[in-house]
Design a protein around this motif. Sequence first.
Motif, mmCIF file in Angstrom:
data_model
loop_
_atom_site.group_PDB
_atom_site.id
_atom_site.type_symbol
_atom_site.label_atom_id
_atom_site.label_comp_id
_atom_site.label_asym_id
_atom_site.label_seq_id
_atom_site.Cartn_x
_atom_site.Cartn_y
_atom_site.Cartn_z
ATOM 1 N N ILE A 90 -82.875 -26.648 23.169
ATOM 2 C CA ILE A 90 -83.406 -25.555 23.348
ATOM 3 C C ILE A 90 -83.051 -24.760 24.784
ATOM 4 O O ILE A 90 -82.657 -23.733 24.568
ATOM 5 N N ASN A 98 -97.349 -33.027 20.111
ATOM 6 C CA ASN A 98 -97.757 -32.983 18.572
ATOM 7 C C ASN A 98 -98.565 -31.622 18.414
ATOM 8 O O ASN A 98 -99.427 -31.459 17.279
ATOM 9 N N GLN A 129 -85.564 -30.931 21.724
ATOM 10 C CA GLN A 129 -86.505 -30.286 22.981
ATOM 11 C C GLN A 129 -85.184 -29.882 24.194
ATOM 12 O O GLN A 129 -85.643 -28.940 24.680
ATOM 13 N N ASP A 130 -84.145 -30.574 24.294
ATOM 14 C CA ASP A 130 -83.194 -30.347 25.409
ATOM 15 C C ASP A 130 -82.220 -29.378 24.746
ATOM 16 O O ASP A 130 -81.448 -28.418 25.360
ATOM 17 N N ASN A 187 -91.764 -34.938 5.935
ATOM 18 C CA ASN A 187 -92.618 -35.006 6.856
ATOM 19 C C ASN A 187 -91.746 -35.462 8.099
ATOM 20 O O ASN A 187 -92.482 -35.872 9.185
ATOM 21 N N GLU A 215 -90.459 -29.204 11.448
ATOM 22 C CA GLU A 215 -90.928 -27.892 11.964
ATOM 23 C C GLU A 215 -90.369 -27.340 13.107
ATOM 24 O O GLU A 215 -90.538 -26.079 13.228
ATOM 25 N N ILE A 216 -89.806 -27.960 13.875
ATOM 26 C CA ILE A 216 -89.126 -27.770 15.031
ATOM 27 C C ILE A 216 -87.462 -27.329 15.062
ATOM 28 O O ILE A 216 -86.991 -26.954 16.061
ATOM 29 N N ARG A 230 -85.949 -35.482 17.290
ATOM 30 C CA ARG A 230 -86.858 -34.547 18.079
ATOM 31 C C ARG A 230 -86.759 -34.138 19.715
ATOM 32 O O ARG A 230 -86.584 -32.899 19.862
ATOM 33 N N LEU A 250 -95.486 -37.708 22.067
ATOM 34 C CA LEU A 250 -96.067 -38.088 20.763
ATOM 35 C C LEU A 250 -94.933 -37.653 19.792
ATOM 36 O O LEU A 250 -94.308 -36.528 19.854
ATOM 37 N N TYR A 251 -94.488 -38.515 18.648
ATOM 38 C CA TYR A 251 -93.460 -38.243 17.895
ATOM 39 C C TYR A 251 -93.780 -37.353 16.814
ATOM 40 O O TYR A 251 -92.834 -37.228 15.873
ATOM 41 N N GLY A 252 -94.865 -37.024 16.411
ATOM 42 C CA GLY A 252 -95.214 -36.000 15.112
ATOM 43 C C GLY A 252 -95.183 -36.517 14.087
ATOM 44 O O GLY A 252 -95.023 -36.091 12.954
ATOM 45 N N LYS A 253 -95.652 -37.973 14.140
ATOM 46 C CA LYS A 253 -95.769 -38.917 12.786
ATOM 47 C C LYS A 253 -97.119 -38.834 12.394
ATOM 48 O O LYS A 253 -97.992 -39.106 13.085
ATOM 49 N N SER A 254 -97.638 -38.230 11.252
ATOM 50 C CA SER A 254 -98.737 -38.038 10.849
ATOM 51 C C SER A 254 -99.423 -39.658 10.242
ATOM 52 O O SER A 254 -100.696 -39.522 10.488
ATOM 53 N N GLU A 301 -86.865 -19.055 16.124
ATOM 54 C CA GLU A 301 -86.420 -20.391 15.334
ATOM 55 C C GLU A 301 -86.988 -21.839 15.759
ATOM 56 O O GLU A 301 -86.622 -22.570 15.021
ATOM 57 N N ARG A 316 -78.242 -24.166 18.506
ATOM 58 C CA ARG A 316 -78.947 -24.059 17.223
ATOM 59 C C ARG A 316 -78.807 -25.435 16.624
ATOM 60 O O ARG A 316 -77.663 -26.106 16.432
ATOM 61 N N HIS A 358 -84.160 -25.718 14.050
ATOM 62 C CA HIS A 358 -83.781 -24.471 13.496
ATOM 63 C C HIS A 358 -83.710 -24.432 12.192
ATOM 64 O O HIS A 358 -84.156 -23.370 11.571
#
Lengths: 380, 380
Positions: B27, A30, B24-25, B41, B46-47, B20, B339-343, A46, B32, B49
């Motif tokens: 990339i 994160n 990651q893979d 959210n 944010e990750i 998500r 972590l999954y980036g959940k706020s 990007e 794209r 493209h």
Amino acid sequence: MSFYDKKFTLGVLGGGQLGRMLIQDAISINLRVSVLDPDENAPCKEIAHEFVQGDFKDYDTVMNFGRDKDLITIEIEHVSIEALKDLKEMGVKVYPQPEVLEVIQDKGLQKQFYTDNDIPTAPYKLIDGRDEITRNSDFLPCMQKMRKGGYDGKGVTPVRSLEDLSTAFDAPSVMEKMVDFEKEISVIVARNPKGQVRAYPVVELEFNPKANLVEFLFCPAQISNDIEARAEQIAIDVANAFQVVGLLAVEMFLTKEGEILVNEVAPRPHNSGHQSIEGNYTSQFAQHLRAILDLPLGDTGIIRPTVMLNLLGEENHTGAADYTGLEDVMAMDGVYLHLYGKSDTKSYRKMGHVTVMREDAKEAHRIAENVKTRLKVRSK
Amino acid sequence: MSFYDKKFTLGVLGGGQLGRMLIQDAISINLRVSVLDPDENAPCKEIAHEFVQGDFKDYDTVMNFGRDKDLITIEIEHVSIEALKDLKEMGVKVYPQPEVLEVIQDKGLQKQFYTDNDIPTAPYKLIDGRDEITRNSDFLPCMQKMRKGGYDGKGVTPVRSLEDLSTAFDAPSVMEKMVDFEKEISVIVARNPKGQVRAYPVVELEFNPKANLVEFLFCPAQISNDIEARAEQIAIDVANAFQVVGLLAVEMFLTKEGEILVNEVAPRPHNSGHQSIEGNYTSQFAQHLRAILDLPLGDTGIIRPTVMLNLLGEENHTGAADYTGLEDVMAMDGVYLHLYGKSDTKSYRKMGHVTVMREDAKEAHRIAENVKTRLKVRSK
């Protein structure tokens, strides 16, 4: 504020492949990443949480980029040290420390640092320009290394005799006695602010002689336990001497007499650690993040033997990149492709890498040779 | 156009943790990725493209999102099938195929499909609402599963006797005979358009009984070679029956009598494959990309035994997430945090997962139990 907080941002100077692979691991914890790079097509463009186009060598640009970040790191050494020093003064955390970068950025200061800290390294002389080579002809054959600005095989040239003078650099440089080495090896060390240090097992590097770039990497290195232990200790000694925070890649020569000499270091993720993404328990990128975030360092142990092959642009091919053999290579088991997102290729440009992981190291080597034959990057 | 071309774009319906980890893979192969999700959210926000905020269940939204994409996939089943069918008609590649999604989206059709294709599954009845449970009381005890819309343990409830009627759903559902199982197991199968099929080794799942969610996963499963082979074959049979392109996660019951019954399937990366990121030669996310891009499928073999632990939000904690024990856990060797980036957290929300990889499976299990004790997600 914790690193996983949405408001915490890591600023990275440089948006190339190292930054790109760093972001891949940052996602897993994160960690929000903002990248500064002059190239609007930078590999990180990007996929970074935020991308700022600008020159990381420019004082004002780095100051403006850095002032609202919680932590700054680099993926290239050639950045504005003055800005990093002032940011640090203002309370922004900067790892590796600007003082470490300052020494490493200048290969003359770097050599002097080894001498001052009893780190074994090849004999050298510091010179201001080409004419001093003539005056020091008794020091030949040597490698001439420009003190500043060299990168990826550039800024380094052999001067075997005065006949090579025409291709020598006329710039402040290091004349380094040519080492008749048996192998080139590398150890990546991680060190966090608490002083915890963990070293990766030694890897062996095989260079492309034309491009002076790493072509193959073998992990583990085929060396004795004694040499393994000595190389690891030297690398740890260098990291501790610098008191660096983050990764330090320590490239060394193993001479035919079994001597180990430090060639040069890089305070960041490094080409000699790319195999760690699959082949070691902790990838060098995850480890760099752990180190600069002052987290416990991860296990550096080898999971399986690996061979890494850099995917270099074919000679004399410039322009939009085209890959041949991708499917052939993906059909081979245990072969990992990493493309760097560069749309244009040129001679020997690092366009990606391939890691081969097998239970048997020799089989991994055979597969990697096969990959090299099949996989090509050419212009369209 | 090749997948690594800058103009090639994969569209993904859904922007949660599966998307998500897929990014990651992606990339690593220059792929794209553009993501559609209603949540501003979303973990992919944010990750990716490109991120488009919108409802993937809405026909027009999916049509507008999909028409300029080269390939569409999903990370959640509950999407507009009609739009996907029309996009396919227009020439956009859609994998998994909308026809497969249509069957899987409806647990009634899914059960019917198993019956029609001689796939072993528990006896069932299709009902339109709660009153039919009373009429079929001879079929109790059963699991009642809503035909549509269930997800992550929701839409499923046990009806042991007519006393449970008050908590039963009054909606079209499947009444499935309760299976007295020994273990819950899962096999993920990948299939590409050429018809190449590769299955992952069987994993064993341990559910959190309160949340009806996977809590622990063990790879490899502790089962006999015979059961391993049969489970793998059944999973491959299901994938071939669907002629699905992409991944198919096949969850199965192993009964006390050694019978294997298909519980349900998901045509996408799945919680029962998260260990593959570190523990198998090819991660399920990389494999899904290979399959839908019509590339050769990767080696599904196990590198090291792993135990995966879902990191679920603590009960009765709702709001901005706070993690305790992260550093303790990162200090343990061979432990991988995702972590999954959940706020925000809520009771039993999937906030991340941890994979433990060790040479010894029992040691991995001990470490995972330790992680569960230490690592907690609470609201601030």
